[in-house]
Design an enzyme around this catalytic site. Structure first.
Site, mmCIF file in Angstrom:
data_model
loop_
_atom_site.group_PDB
_atom_site.id
_atom_site.type_symbol
_atom_site.label_atom_id
_atom_site.label_comp_id
_atom_site.label_asym_id
_atom_site.label_seq_id
_atom_site.Cartn_x
_atom_site.Cartn_y
_atom_site.Cartn_z
ATOM 1 N N ASP A 164 20.683 24.706 -13.603
ATOM 2 C CA ASP A 164 20.534 25.994 -14.277
ATOM 3 C C ASP A 164 19.563 25.836 -15.435
ATOM 4 O O ASP A 164 19.767 24.991 -16.305
ATOM 5 C CB ASP A 164 21.879 26.518 -14.782
ATOM 6 C CG ASP A 164 21.860 28.024 -14.995
ATOM 7 O OD1 ASP A 164 21.057 28.499 -15.818
ATOM 8 O OD2 ASP A 164 22.646 28.728 -14.337
ATOM 9 N N ASP A 181 13.255 23.975 -13.721
ATOM 10 C CA ASP A 181 12.862 25.259 -13.160
ATOM 11 C C ASP A 181 12.664 25.111 -11.658
ATOM 12 O O ASP A 181 11.753 24.406 -11.209
ATOM 13 C CB ASP A 181 11.565 25.719 -13.831
ATOM 14 C CG ASP A 181 11.087 27.078 -13.360
ATOM 15 O OD1 ASP A 181 11.700 27.654 -12.445
ATOM 16 O OD2 ASP A 181 10.080 27.564 -13.913
ATOM 17 N N ASN A 188 20.657 29.753 -5.329
ATOM 18 C CA ASN A 188 21.371 30.874 -5.930
ATOM 19 C C ASN A 188 20.687 31.441 -7.172
ATOM 20 O O ASN A 188 20.984 32.550 -7.594
ATOM 21 C CB ASN A 188 22.798 30.416 -6.281
ATOM 22 C CG ASN A 188 23.571 31.439 -7.072
ATOM 23 O OD1 ASN A 188 24.010 32.453 -6.542
ATOM 24 N ND2 ASN A 188 23.726 31.193 -8.373
ATOM 25 N N TYR A 238 12.607 42.768 -6.812
ATOM 26 C CA TYR A 238 13.835 42.068 -6.420
ATOM 27 C C TYR A 238 14.124 42.273 -4.923
ATOM 28 O O TYR A 238 14.426 41.318 -4.194
ATOM 29 C CB TYR A 238 14.983 42.600 -7.274
ATOM 30 C CG TYR A 238 16.327 41.968 -7.038
ATOM 31 C CD1 TYR A 238 16.655 40.759 -7.626
ATOM 32 C CD2 TYR A 238 17.291 42.607 -6.251
ATOM 33 C CE1 TYR A 238 17.914 40.193 -7.431
ATOM 34 C CE2 TYR A 238 18.540 42.047 -6.057
ATOM 35 C CZ TYR A 238 18.856 40.837 -6.639
ATOM 36 O OH TYR A 238 20.085 40.281 -6.447
ATOM 37 N N LYS A 262 14.254 39.436 -2.017
ATOM 38 C CA LYS A 262 15.472 39.194 -1.247
ATOM 39 C C LYS A 262 15.249 39.389 0.250
ATOM 40 O O LYS A 262 15.819 38.664 1.073
ATOM 41 C CB LYS A 262 16.593 40.101 -1.757
ATOM 42 C CG LYS A 262 17.095 39.734 -3.148
ATOM 43 C CD LYS A 262 17.589 38.295 -3.212
ATOM 44 C CE LYS A 262 18.318 38.007 -4.514
ATOM 45 N NZ LYS A 262 18.770 36.591 -4.596
ATOM 46 N N THR A 300 28.437 40.040 -12.017
ATOM 47 C CA THR A 300 27.663 38.979 -12.661
ATOM 48 C C THR A 300 26.856 39.593 -13.801
ATOM 49 O O THR A 300 26.806 40.819 -13.955
ATOM 50 C CB THR A 300 26.696 38.303 -11.673
ATOM 51 O OG1 THR A 300 25.667 39.244 -11.308
ATOM 52 C CG2 THR A 300 27.420 37.834 -10.408
#
Length: 290
Positions: free
Chosen positions: A37, A72, A99, A171, A175, A205
């Site tokens: 992360d 990254d 993820n 986005y 996806k 989230t």
């Protein structure tokens, strides 16, 4: 005995939210986990080593095995380092869970180049770069005569697959690209003993709470003792199943939310217009609208 005993997994975006739940469940099921992360904000800005390390500390305190990575995933060298970290720390890599993600929502007419580039980079390149280096690792093992049983779980979304969301052209495009990448990778990597699937999760989230028109839905309180359909913990069992050695699926996309798991299908033929000679524009209209 856990369902992932002896497996070595990389989970990106694992410092918070769904990724954190993946990492904790994988560790409980016996996997050694690389918790990746960058620790950035919702829009990808900044960095913080804290989120990844806190998850590692939680896993090790419970007796599990984990190591933190704050690189990254959209950086080519950073993605290679991530795979190398797994191999150097735990001896090999068996599972890659892509993820990591960010949001920079804007309507098309007002979206600037940086908003487009940042989201495509983190999501689409941030899936491909770790996948590419993991694939090279598995190819080398397979060519050396090892019977590889590896798995990739990518993270697509309802946005871009079956529920387009206004304000998320960047986005949704990323996806949708991830869903296509999953199918191509499944075809290519099968020869090396690698299965590749994707999920389209619906859960509470940081990103979904910040999505216009959706935040209020996900923020609804659940009474103590009641089933929380939007808990990110509901997503992780399916990911653990897809990561396991007994899972037979590859090239699939599953929508996962609360108590429901749905296998999704992609583009398919709805109607066909035909001609025995050159097309006439009016004929095209007539055939496709009647």
């Amino acid at each position: 005995m856990g369902s992932l005993d002896g497996r070595v997994a990389i989970i990106t975006g694992a410092g918070r939210g769904i990724g954190r739940e993946h990492a904790l469940l994988f560790a409980r099921e016996g996997a050694s986990v690389v918790v990746n992360d960058l620790g950035g904000a919702n829009d990808g800005s900044g960095s913080d080593t804290g989120p990844a390390q806190r998850v590692v500390d939680e896993i090790t305190a419970a007796g599990g095995k984990a190591v933190a990575s704050t690189g990254d995933v959209a950086d080519w060298r950073g993605a290679a380092d991530l795979v190398e970290l797994a191999v150097e720390t735990f001896g090999r890599l068996d599972v890659l869970v892509n993820n990591a993600g960010i949001l920079r929502d804007a309507f098309i007419a007002g979206m600037d180049e940086s908003q487009w580039d940042a989201v495509i980079s983190v999501h689409l390149k941030g899936h491909f770069a770790p996948l590419r280096h993991a694939a090279a690792h598995w190819r080398a093992r397979a060519k050396a005569g090892e019977a590889v049983n590896a798995a990739v779980v990518n993270t697509a979304s309802a946005s871009g697959t079956f529920l387009p969301n206004a304000g998320q052209a960047n986005y949704g495009a990323a996806k949708a690209g991830i869903a296509a990448l999953t199918q191509v990778a499944a075809e290519e990597l099968d020869r090396y003993g690698v299965r590749v699937n994707a999920i389209a999760p619906i859960a509470r989230t940081r990103l979904t709470l910040a999505t216009p028109g959706m935040g209020a839905l996900f923020a609804q309180e659940v009474a103590e003792g009641e089933f929380d359909a939007f808990s990110p913990a509901n997503i992780s069992p399916m990911v653990a199943y897809l990561a396991g050695e007994k899972c037979p699926f590859t090239g699939k996309l599953f929508a996962v939310q609360g108590g429901a798991i749905s296998e999704l299908g992609g583009w398919h033929e709805v109607r066909t217009a035909q001609t025995d000679g050159p097309w006439n524009i009016d004929d095209i209209h007539a055939q496709l609208t009647t």
